[in-house]
Write a protein that holds these residues in place. Structure first.
Motif, PDB file in Angstrom:
ATOM      1  N   MET A  12       0.847  -1.170   0.000  1.00 29.41           N
ATOM      2  CA  MET A  12       0.000   0.000   0.000  1.00 29.41           C
ATOM      3  C   MET A  12       0.899   1.241   0.000  1.00 29.41           C
ATOM      4  SD  MET A  12      -3.194   1.012   2.462  1.00 29.41           S
ATOM      5  CE  MET A  12      -3.940  -0.557   2.233  1.00 29.41           C
ATOM      6  N   VAL A  13       0.472   2.278  -0.693  1.00 23.89           N
ATOM      7  CA  VAL A  13       1.286   3.481  -0.821  1.00 23.89           C
ATOM      8  C   VAL A  13       0.921   4.497   0.269  1.00 23.89           C
ATOM      9  CG1 VAL A  13       1.669   3.172  -3.292  1.00 23.89           C
ATOM     10  CG2 VAL A  13      -0.297   4.491  -2.515  1.00 23.89           C
ATOM     11  N   ILE A  14       1.851   5.403   0.519  1.00 23.15           N
ATOM     12  CA  ILE A  14       1.699   6.401   1.571  1.00 23.15           C
ATOM     13  C   ILE A  14       0.398   7.187   1.427  1.00 23.15           C
ATOM     14  CG2 ILE A  14       2.645   8.595   2.405  1.00 23.15           C
ATOM     15  CD1 ILE A  14       5.431   7.407   2.081  1.00 23.15           C
ATOM     16  N   GLU A  15       0.075   7.587   0.226  1.00 19.40           N
ATOM     17  CA  GLU A  15      -1.105   8.436   0.027  1.00 19.40           C
ATOM     18  C   GLU A  15      -2.394   7.742   0.474  1.00 19.40           C
ATOM     19  OE1 GLU A  15       2.219  10.023  -2.175  1.00 19.40           O
ATOM     20  OE2 GLU A  15       1.388   8.012  -2.138  1.00 19.40           O
ATOM     21  N   ARG A  16      -2.502   6.465   0.202  1.00 14.55           N
ATOM     22  CA  ARG A  16      -3.692   5.720   0.642  1.00 14.55           C
ATOM     23  C   ARG A  16      -3.723   5.592   2.154  1.00 14.55           C
ATOM     24  NH1 ARG A  16      -5.603   0.895  -3.324  1.00 14.55           N
ATOM     25  NH2 ARG A  16      -5.656   2.134  -5.218  1.00 14.55           N
ATOM     26  N   ILE A  17      -2.582   5.328   2.754  1.00 15.11           N
ATOM     27  CA  ILE A  17      -2.522   5.187   4.211  1.00 15.11           C
ATOM     28  C   ILE A  17      -2.927   6.488   4.881  1.00 15.11           C
ATOM     29  CG2 ILE A  17      -0.978   4.803   6.163  1.00 15.11           C
ATOM     30  CD1 ILE A  17       0.594   2.880   4.315  1.00 15.11           C
ATOM     31  N   MET A  19      -4.948   8.830   3.742  1.00 12.34           N
ATOM     32  CA  MET A  19      -6.400   9.021   3.610  1.00 12.34           C
ATOM     33  C   MET A  19      -7.162   8.092   4.551  1.00 12.34           C
ATOM     34  SD  MET A  19      -7.123   9.738  -0.421  1.00 12.34           S
ATOM     35  CE  MET A  19      -6.157   8.403  -1.082  1.00 12.34           C
ATOM     36  N   ILE A  20      -6.733   6.844   4.655  1.00 12.03           N
ATOM     37  CA  ILE A  20      -7.393   5.889   5.546  1.00 12.03           C
ATOM     38  C   ILE A  20      -7.238   6.326   6.997  1.00 12.03           C
ATOM     39  CG2 ILE A  20      -7.288   3.520   6.436  1.00 12.03           C
ATOM     40  CD1 ILE A  20      -6.544   2.686   3.526  1.00 12.03           C
ATOM     41  N   PHE A  21      -6.042   6.760   7.366  1.00  9.75           N
ATOM     42  CA  PHE A  21      -5.777   7.194   8.733  1.00  9.75           C
ATOM     43  C   PHE A  21      -6.613   8.421   9.092  1.00  9.75           C
ATOM     44  CE2 PHE A  21      -3.400   9.573  11.951  1.00  9.75           C
ATOM     45  CZ  PHE A  21      -3.222   8.600  12.915  1.00  9.75           C
ATOM     46  N   ALA A  22      -6.639   9.418   8.211  1.00  2.79           N
ATOM     47  CA  ALA A  22      -7.409  10.637   8.480  1.00  2.79           C
ATOM     48  C   ALA A  22      -8.898  10.316   8.608  1.00  2.79           C
ATOM     49  CB  ALA A  22      -7.183  11.667   7.377  1.00  2.79           C
ATOM     50  N   GLY A  23      -9.424   9.519   7.707  1.00  6.33           N
ATOM     51  CA  GLY A  23     -10.831   9.142   7.777  1.00  6.33           C
ATOM     52  C   GLY A  23     -11.173   8.380   9.043  1.00  6.33           C
ATOM     53  N   LEU A  46      -5.290  18.516   7.242  1.00  5.42           N
ATOM     54  CA  LEU A  46      -5.483  18.184   5.833  1.00  5.42           C
ATOM     55  C   LEU A  46      -5.400  19.436   4.954  1.00  5.42           C
ATOM     56  CD1 LEU A  46      -8.363  15.578   6.136  1.00  5.42           C
ATOM     57  CD2 LEU A  46      -6.034  15.133   5.352  1.00  5.42           C
ATOM     58  N   ILE A  47      -5.972  20.534   5.428  1.00  6.62           N
ATOM     59  CA  ILE A  47      -5.907  21.788   4.666  1.00  6.62           C
ATOM     60  C   ILE A  47      -4.469  22.284   4.562  1.00  6.62           C
ATOM     61  CG2 ILE A  47      -6.549  24.235   4.699  1.00  6.62           C
ATOM     62  CD1 ILE A  47      -9.249  23.303   5.953  1.00  6.62           C
ATOM     63  N   VAL A  48      -3.762  22.301   5.694  1.00  2.49           N
ATOM     64  CA  VAL A  48      -2.363  22.763   5.696  1.00  2.49           C
ATOM     65  C   VAL A  48      -1.512  21.861   4.808  1.00  2.49           C
ATOM     66  CG1 VAL A  48      -0.315  23.035   7.155  1.00  2.49           C
ATOM     67  CG2 VAL A  48      -2.515  23.902   7.934  1.00  2.49           C
ATOM     68  N   SER A  49      -1.732  20.554   4.876  1.00  6.45           N
ATOM     69  CA  SER A  49      -0.965  19.625   4.038  1.00  6.45           C
ATOM     70  C   SER A  49      -1.231  19.874   2.559  1.00  6.45           C
ATOM     71  CB  SER A  49      -1.343  18.178   4.377  1.00  6.45           C
ATOM     72  OG  SER A  49      -0.985  17.871   5.686  1.00  6.45           O
ATOM     73  N   VAL A  84       3.191  11.622   6.748  1.00  7.35           N
ATOM     74  CA  VAL A  84       3.974  11.217   5.570  1.00  7.35           C
ATOM     75  C   VAL A  84       5.438  11.043   5.955  1.00  7.35           C
ATOM     76  CG1 VAL A  84       4.817  11.968   3.315  1.00  7.35           C
ATOM     77  CG2 VAL A  84       2.404  12.198   3.870  1.00  7.35           C
ATOM     78  N   LYS A  85       5.960  11.964   6.740  1.00  5.80           N
ATOM     79  CA  LYS A  85       7.367  11.854   7.169  1.00  5.80           C
ATOM     80  C   LYS A  85       7.594  10.590   7.992  1.00  5.80           C
ATOM     81  CE  LYS A  85       8.598  15.595   5.198  1.00  5.80           C
ATOM     82  NZ  LYS A  85       9.265  15.478   3.925  1.00  5.80           N
TER      83      LYS A  85
END
Length: 74
Positions: A1-6, A8-12, A40-43, A52-53
């Protein structure tokens, strides 16, 4: 799984969890929802996301979050 999906899943997950806690425990849990939304807005505006880091340090790779599964391998 890629970072971007993780991310989104984590934030949700955090948003839904904090909404449930606000409903059944204390309304102050909505502050966590607001924090995630603000993050999310700042990111989106700056390109910096603490999660992400962390995921990069754990060795996960970036990718296209909506790419077909066969493209993720490349």
């Amino acid at each position: 799984m890629v970072i971007e999906r993780i991310v989104m899943i984590f934030a949700g997950t955090v948003i839904l969890l904090s909404l449930a806690l606000a409903m059944w425990v204390n309304l102050q849990w909505l502050l966590l929802t607001a924090f995630v939304g603000l993050n999310l807005i700042v990111s989106g505006l700056t390109g910096f996301c603490p999660l992400v880091k962390i995921l990069e340090k754990l060795g996960l790779k970036h990718g296209q979050p909506f790419a077909p599964k066969s493209d993720e391998q490349n």
